[in-house]
Design a protein around this motif. Structure first.
Motif, mmCIF file in Angstrom:
data_model
loop_
_atom_site.group_PDB
_atom_site.id
_atom_site.type_symbol
_atom_site.label_atom_id
_atom_site.label_comp_id
_atom_site.label_asym_id
_atom_site.label_seq_id
_atom_site.Cartn_x
_atom_site.Cartn_y
_atom_site.Cartn_z
ATOM 1 N N ARG A 223 -5.948 -11.210 0.525
ATOM 2 C CA ARG A 223 -6.295 -9.956 1.194
ATOM 3 C C ARG A 223 -7.407 -10.227 2.199
ATOM 4 N NH1 ARG A 223 -4.056 -5.349 -0.629
ATOM 5 N NH2 ARG A 223 -2.840 -5.516 -2.552
ATOM 6 N N PRO A 294 -4.625 4.886 4.493
ATOM 7 C CA PRO A 294 -3.794 4.631 3.305
ATOM 8 C C PRO A 294 -2.436 4.035 3.646
ATOM 9 C CG PRO A 294 -4.830 6.786 3.149
ATOM 10 C CD PRO A 294 -5.080 6.290 4.545
ATOM 11 N N TYR A 295 -1.859 4.486 4.749
ATOM 12 C CA TYR A 295 -0.562 3.936 5.164
ATOM 13 C C TYR A 295 -0.678 2.453 5.473
ATOM 14 C CZ TYR A 295 3.218 2.727 8.366
ATOM 15 O OH TYR A 295 4.255 2.090 9.003
ATOM 16 N N GLU A 297 -2.994 0.313 4.524
ATOM 17 C CA GLU A 297 -3.397 -0.468 3.349
ATOM 18 C C GLU A 297 -2.251 -0.629 2.357
ATOM 19 O OE1 GLU A 297 -8.202 0.502 3.539
ATOM 20 O OE2 GLU A 297 -6.959 1.539 2.056
ATOM 21 N N SER A 298 -1.278 0.251 2.434
ATOM 22 C CA SER A 298 -0.094 0.078 1.586
ATOM 23 C C SER A 298 0.902 -0.915 2.177
ATOM 24 C CB SER A 298 0.600 1.427 1.378
ATOM 25 O OG SER A 298 1.225 1.878 2.581
ATOM 26 N N LYS A 299 0.789 -1.169 3.475
ATOM 27 C CA LYS A 299 1.749 -2.033 4.161
ATOM 28 C C LYS A 299 1.222 -3.445 4.375
ATOM 29 C CE LYS A 299 4.807 -2.126 8.202
ATOM 30 N NZ LYS A 299 5.302 -1.364 9.377
ATOM 31 N N ARG A 301 -1.971 -6.512 3.672
ATOM 32 C CA ARG A 301 -2.870 -6.992 2.626
ATOM 33 C C ARG A 301 -4.320 -6.847 3.101
ATOM 34 N NH1 ARG A 301 0.636 -11.148 3.126
ATOM 35 N NH2 ARG A 301 -1.041 -12.657 3.540
ATOM 36 N N ALA A 304 -8.993 -2.785 0.447
ATOM 37 C CA ALA A 304 -9.035 -1.325 0.341
ATOM 38 C C ALA A 304 -10.330 -0.894 -0.345
ATOM 39 C CB ALA A 304 -7.822 -0.809 -0.421
#
Length: 547
Positions: A223, A294-295, A297-299, A301, A304
């Motif tokens: 990450r 959020p979008y 960080e979900s896609k 690495r 967060a």
């Protein structure tokens, strides 16, 4: 105000630069003066009517292919304007800038007889104030006016026959940049925002280029700290891509640590929304933090966590990132804002908005207030900026953009003007609203007990002592407030640096990014001890820590 000129960089300079000699603007000629009329014909090949802001540019000389405001001496050219609606093919319209009260820098009737050249531009979508001539605009060939006396002889006639031509160098540069867009390198993200769509009543997207560090694909379990960057006034998504690719190159060269850079686009029809929550532009800050982050960080690495979410921007982008850190301190772990727009409205580019009988044009002793300098040489005044901007269009200019972000609504639903465009007189009621919602020094001071746990030590600001737009003044005032609060600010004043060379070290125009990114990386990875290094075949890129 946008202000780091990288590559083609931003048109704010064309909008903010004015000549040394002040000429009266927005004054009607005396009754015995003749008015000056121009006839403009719409294109004969139109298949549908066109509307927009019809601009007339006139200056001394002959033989040029284009007549427009000069970036270094705009008052050397006259500009007139008129709004036109539904021009059909071949239709004609008459424009008298003096009668329209839309002439800069002085009435056209006051022009001394001589040799001049004139050109008409129909600004279709009212973007001239922000980005200049667009491909969809219509322009006339330049017309030479030999031995011309205003108001005498036949009315000059201009034919709108062509669109502005694309700059071949810009076209080639854009093609080269787009060729580098690829998975694992640079990717475009566009997310329709429910918050902004609901506010405006039509779909509105959040847009950004996501620049991935070298080794992102190979280090599949790692990450990365993430930097949220945004441009300043005049920037756009295209400029964000060019800037992001430079940062990717610096990471490749070992000059910057491996991080994800999210290159945000903060442009809008009204100017720049600066990711501020505004009653006029909408909840851009809330949309960024609750929808786009959020979008992404979900896609990807990304780290967060606050220490892995960092902010950087220059000029208007500097103010945007500064306010995001102040208003969302639990989300971001620090801002490195460079040459930000005024953060303390006691010094709004030389004007104290809180002074009794405050005026944006003149000091209490009547002296004109400068807005732009070249070290010790004054180049332009706030009055020139405001009145040129008003002729070029009702919105999209720098000062109107501030009002779209900062002001309350008036009775018609438009942003309330902070100052009178003719006199410069400041409206104290509007300034009071500005103070409570957007004066960052006031906001931090008023809310420090709440902000302290998350904001202390997280504000980094860098500005030149010779900043072109005098933005070091507000920085000093903001720093004094933060020092008084014990906020542990990190302010740096680079000697003799202007708005445009702040990032340069020796011959490297972007070297300050190396320092900023290393400081950011130390916040996100305090045990990494990362150092810049030349890339070699035997030395892989440093691997970020796993979360």
């Amino acid at each position: 105000m946008q202000k780091l000129r990288i590559a083609t960089h931003l048109r704010h300079a064309a909008l903010l630069l004015t000549a040394l000699h002040t000429l009266p603007a927005f004054t009607q000629p005396s009754p015995d003066h003749s008015h000056v009329h121009f006839i403009v014909h719409a294109p004969s090949i139109l298949t549908a009517p066109i509307s927009g802001r019809l601009l007339i540019f006139l200056k001394p000389g002959t033989g040029d292919n284009e007549v427009s405001t000069d970036e270094l001496r705009p008052t050397a050219a006259w500009v007139g304007a008129r709004e036109v609606q539904s021009l059909s093919a071949g239709a004609s319209v008459e424009i008298d800038p003096d009668a329209e009260d839309m002439a800069f820098p002085s009435p056209f009737a006051s022009i001394t007889p001589g040799d001049y050249e004139v050109q008409a531009v129909l600004d279709i979508d009212h973007t001239y104030n922000y980005s200049g001539r667009s491909p969809q605009d219509w322009i006339s060939p330049v017309l030479d006016l030999s031995h011309w006396t205003p108001g005498e002889g036949p009315e000059p006639t201009l034919e709108l026959t062509q669109h502005p031509t694309e700059d071949p160098a810009r076209t080639a540069s854009l093609a080269k940049a787009n060729a580098q867009v690829a998975p694992g390198v640079v990717q475009l993200e566009q997310l329709q925002s429910p918050l902004l769509t609901r506010f405006w009543g039509h779909p509105v997207n959040l847009q950004a280029w996501v620049v991935l560090p070298p080794g992102y694909t190979e280090h599949a379990k790692e990450r990365y700290p993430t930097v949220y960057w945004t441009h300043g006034f005049g920037g756009n998504l295209e400029y964000s891509l060019a800037s992001g690719l430079r940062l990717r190159d610096r990471m490749n060269e070992g000059k910057m640590p491996p991080m994800i850079w999210v290159m945000l686009d903060e442009s809008c029809p009204q100017g720049t929304h600066e990711f501020a929550d505004s009653v006029n532009n909408g909840p851009w800050g809330a949309a960024l933090t609750t929808e786009l982050l959020p979008y992404l960080e979900s896609k990807y690495r990304m780290d967060a966590r606050p220490t892995g979410r960092l902010l950087n921007g220059h000029s208007s982008g500097g103010w945007a990132t500064l306010q995001l850190q102040v208003n969302y301190p639990k989300i971001f772990g620090g801002t490195w804002s460079t040459s930000p727009d005024p953060s303390d409205f006691h010094d709004f580019t030389n004007a104290d908005l809180y002074a009794p009988n405050a005026n944006l044009y003149r000091t209490p002793d009547g002296a004109l207030i400068p807005i732009m300098r070249d070290h010790g040489k004054v180049l332009s005044t706030l009055q020139e900026l405001a009145q040129l901007e008003q002729v070029l269009g009702p919105y999209g200019g720098q000062l109107a953009s501030f009002e779209w972000v900062f002001s309350p609504k008036n009775n018609s639903g438009a942003p309330q003007q902070m100052f009178n465009r003719a006199t410069g007189a400041v409206d104290p009621a509007v300034v009071s609203y500005w103070r409570d919602h957007y004066d960052l020094a006031h906001i931090v001071e008023t809310n420090w007990p709440i902000l302290k746990p998350d904001l202390k030590g997280r504000i980094h600001l860098i500005v030149g002592t010779a900043d072109t737009f005098y933005l070091d003044g507000a920085a000093h005032k903001f720093e004094a407030v933060l020092n008084h609060l014990g906020a542990d600010p990190h302010f740096t004043y680079l000697p003799d640096r202007t708005h445009f060379d702040l990032y340069a070290v020796n011959q490297d125009r972007y070297a300050l990014f190396d320092q900023i990114s290393a400081e950011m990386y130390a916040v996100a990875r305090p045990n990494s001890h990362w150092q810049p290094h030349p890339p070699t075949a035997s030395t892989p890129q440093p691997s970020p820590q796993s979360k």
